[in-house]
Enzyme design. Structure first.
Site, PDB file in Angstrom:
ATOM      1  CG  HIS A  77      -0.238   0.015   2.400  1.00 42.64           C
ATOM      2  ND1 HIS A  77       0.507   1.166   3.054  1.00 42.64           N
ATOM      3  CD2 HIS A  77       0.002  -0.887   3.417  1.00 42.64           C
ATOM      4  CE1 HIS A  77       1.009   0.828   4.211  1.00 42.64           C
ATOM      5  NE2 HIS A  77       0.941  -0.502   4.322  1.00 42.64           N
ATOM      6  CB  THR A  98      -1.934   8.783   9.000  1.00 39.90           C
ATOM      7  OG1 THR A  98      -2.625   7.509   9.398  1.00 39.90           O
ATOM      8  CG2 THR A  98      -2.683   9.089   7.979  1.00 39.90           C
ATOM      9  CD1 TRP A  99      -0.757   6.558  12.773  1.00 43.55           C
ATOM     10  CD2 TRP A  99      -0.630   4.657  13.576  1.00 43.55           C
ATOM     11  NE1 TRP A  99      -1.556   6.666  13.469  1.00 43.55           N
ATOM     12  CE2 TRP A  99      -1.471   5.317  14.296  1.00 43.55           C
ATOM     13  CE3 TRP A  99      -0.677   3.320  14.043  1.00 43.55           C
ATOM     14  CZ2 TRP A  99      -2.069   4.943  15.684  1.00 43.55           C
ATOM     15  CZ3 TRP A  99      -1.030   2.871  15.157  1.00 43.55           C
ATOM     16  CH2 TRP A  99      -1.912   3.766  15.991  1.00 43.55           C
ATOM     17  CG  ASN A 100       3.729   3.634   6.531  1.00 38.14           C
ATOM     18  OD1 ASN A 100       2.706   3.323   5.331  1.00 38.14           O
ATOM     19  ND2 ASN A 100       3.985   2.412   7.083  1.00 38.14           N
ATOM     20  NE  ARG A 120      -1.390  -0.379   6.975  1.00 40.05           N
ATOM     21  CZ  ARG A 120      -1.939  -0.827   7.920  1.00 40.05           C
ATOM     22  NH1 ARG A 120      -3.105  -0.485   8.425  1.00 40.05           N
ATOM     23  NH2 ARG A 120      -1.334  -2.090   8.541  1.00 40.05           N
ATOM     24  CD  GLU A 178       2.662  -4.943   8.107  1.00 38.86           C
ATOM     25  OE1 GLU A 178       2.802  -6.521   7.993  1.00 38.86           O
ATOM     26  OE2 GLU A 178       3.371  -4.055   7.587  1.00 38.86           O
ATOM     27  CG  HIS A 187      -1.510  -7.933  15.859  1.00 37.14           C
ATOM     28  ND1 HIS A 187      -1.051  -7.509  16.895  1.00 37.14           N
ATOM     29  CD2 HIS A 187      -2.591  -7.630  15.891  1.00 37.14           C
ATOM     30  CE1 HIS A 187      -1.878  -6.701  17.790  1.00 37.14           C
ATOM     31  NE2 HIS A 187      -3.078  -6.728  17.120  1.00 37.14           N
ATOM     32  CE1 TYR A 188       6.527  -5.216  13.649  1.00 37.06           C
ATOM     33  CE2 TYR A 188       4.763  -4.437  12.228  1.00 37.06           C
ATOM     34  CZ  TYR A 188       6.252  -4.824  12.518  1.00 37.06           C
ATOM     35  OH  TYR A 188       7.037  -4.719  11.529  1.00 37.06           O
ATOM     36  NE  ARG A 205      12.716  -5.101   7.604  1.00 40.21           N
ATOM     37  CZ  ARG A 205      11.400  -4.612   7.710  1.00 40.21           C
ATOM     38  NH1 ARG A 205      10.296  -5.372   8.375  1.00 40.21           N
ATOM     39  NH2 ARG A 205      10.926  -3.479   6.902  1.00 40.21           N
ATOM     40  N   GLY A 258       3.800  -4.519   4.124  1.00 36.77           N
ATOM     41  CA  GLY A 258       5.105  -4.902   3.985  1.00 36.77           C
ATOM     42  C   GLY A 258       5.508  -6.338   4.467  1.00 36.77           C
TER      43      GLY A 258
END
Length: 251
Positions: A9, A13-15, A60, A87, A89-90, A115, A183
């Site tokens: 994408h 906004t958070w990028n 997004r 994406e 999940h962080y 990573r 990503g």
């Protein structure tokens, strides 16, 4: 020869704010929307047309796909959305600034969280307002499928069954396929297609809003892959991704 196009994408906004985003449903910035328009123009000018497209359930990626298909005058093609393309999940990192997190925990630790293949960030708790089980778009998911945190290995585990069952058969039947996702979900697929090691995947950075073209043989093994666009700008965009979370980024 079969062709598959992967597209992260456009800038969100958070990028722009350098935050861990994960499953948080943030939108594109004006720059991100322009990246999507540019991707559509590049694909159209290169002669691409698509039979079917796939995306996540996060706006997004969805909006990026809409813009691309609009630029190509192909908004009529079938589109399938799946949480399996979301994406990574962080966990408890979602919403935190990557640079501030690097200052607090160390640049090396943040790099490992971002990573590495099999190390998860700290998890959310189910009573956290960020827990995706509270979101109606996931109400039909079994509770065990709703993550509290994920490593890339977890993302691979949820993405690949969808690839094998839904997307790969379309590619094998000579359909031209576009995947607009994120990503880490795209890193998961690239790792599988290119048979990358855990060490190699740590070095892979996928920039926002630049089409990645795969040419595949009948067994869906890559013949070659390449980004569409100006190579100097592509390398610069990759470096921007690599520098996220560094205390002293080399810009």
């Amino acid at each position: 020869m079969k062709k598959l196009v992967l597209l992260r994408h456009g800038e969100s906004t958070w990028n722009k704010e350098n935050r861990f985003t994960g499953w948080t449903d943030v939108d594109l910035t004006p720059k991100g929307a322009e990246e999507a328009h540019n991707s559509g123009r590049l694909l159209r000018e290169a002669g691409f047309t698509f039979d079917i497209a796939y995306t996540s359930v996060l706006k997004r990626a969805i909006r990026t796909l809409w813009i691309v298909l609009d630029e190509m005058d192909q908004m009529w093609i079938p589109v399938e959305s799946s949480w399996r393309l979301n994406e990574r999940h962080y966990g408890a990192l979602q919403g935190l600034n990557k640079l501030e997190t690097a200052v607090a925990y160390g640049e090396e630790q943040v790099l490992i969280w971002r990573r590495s293949y099999d190390i998860r960030p700290p998890a959310l708790t189910p009573d956290d307002p960020r827990y995706p089980g509270c979101d109606p778009r996931y109400r039909n998911l079994p509770k065990q499928d709703i993550p509290l945190t994920e490593c890339l290995q977890d993302t691979v585990s949820r993405f690949l069954p969808y690839w094998r069952e839904s997307i790969a058969p379309q590619v094998k039947s000579d359909k031209s396929v576009l995947i607009t996702a994120h990503g880490n979900s795209l890193r998961a697929l690239v790792m599988y297609l290119d048979n990358l090691s855990e060490g190699e995947i740590m070095e892979l950075n996928i920039p926002t809003g630049i089409p990645l073209v795969y040419e595949l043989d009948d067994g869906l093994k890559p013949i070659r892959s390449y980004y569409l666009g100006d190579q100097a700008k592509i390398e610069q965009a990759m470096q921007v991704v690599a520098n996220q979370g560094k205390i002293l980024p080399n810009l």
